[in-house]
Design a protein around this motif. Sequence first.
Motif: not given
Length: 164
Positions: A17-20, A24-27, A43-53, A55-58
């Motif tokens: 998964v990719c997330y901010y 503020g950085l992409r991880h 698909e939900i993580f795609t949304l999380i990334e698009e919203l820049k919601f 995420i601490g870490k995964a």
Amino acid sequence: GTNAPLEIVDRLSMIDVCYYSFDGLRHQGQIILDCSLEDDVSEIFTLIEELKFPIGKAIPIVAYSWQDHESMSANNTSGFNYRVIEGTTKLSLHSFGRALDINPVQNPVIYPNGLIAPEGAVYNPQKKGAFTAANPIVQEFLKRGWHWGGNFEQPKDYHHFEKP
């Protein structure tokens, strides 16, 4: 964590998964879940990334020696963990890779007696990274047949999502 039966282990899938994050950085992270949930979570993580919601870490919880408390305190988002539901002898849906915990520090568990886990966490729905029923990510999980711990009677488990 390590004593999970083979029929469970054989169904597990490692999802990239990719997330901010809060910096503020992409991880990039990884979540281990039942293979049938791969599409939902990707698909939900795609949304999380698009919203820049944020995420601490995964990180798969094995990095915390399967210790849920340590993973939660580190604000880790995680799926599979072969364990019982806190305070019971019943296996959690995490044991089957059918539950996902997101941002436990912003979305703690609040027990009826007022106890909060992880320790020192505060649930403030206005805070970045916190979930409310109106959050589009929560809505997306519900739309796909998941249950959200924020809707549970007791305890309120704001970081917990499960698909029975």
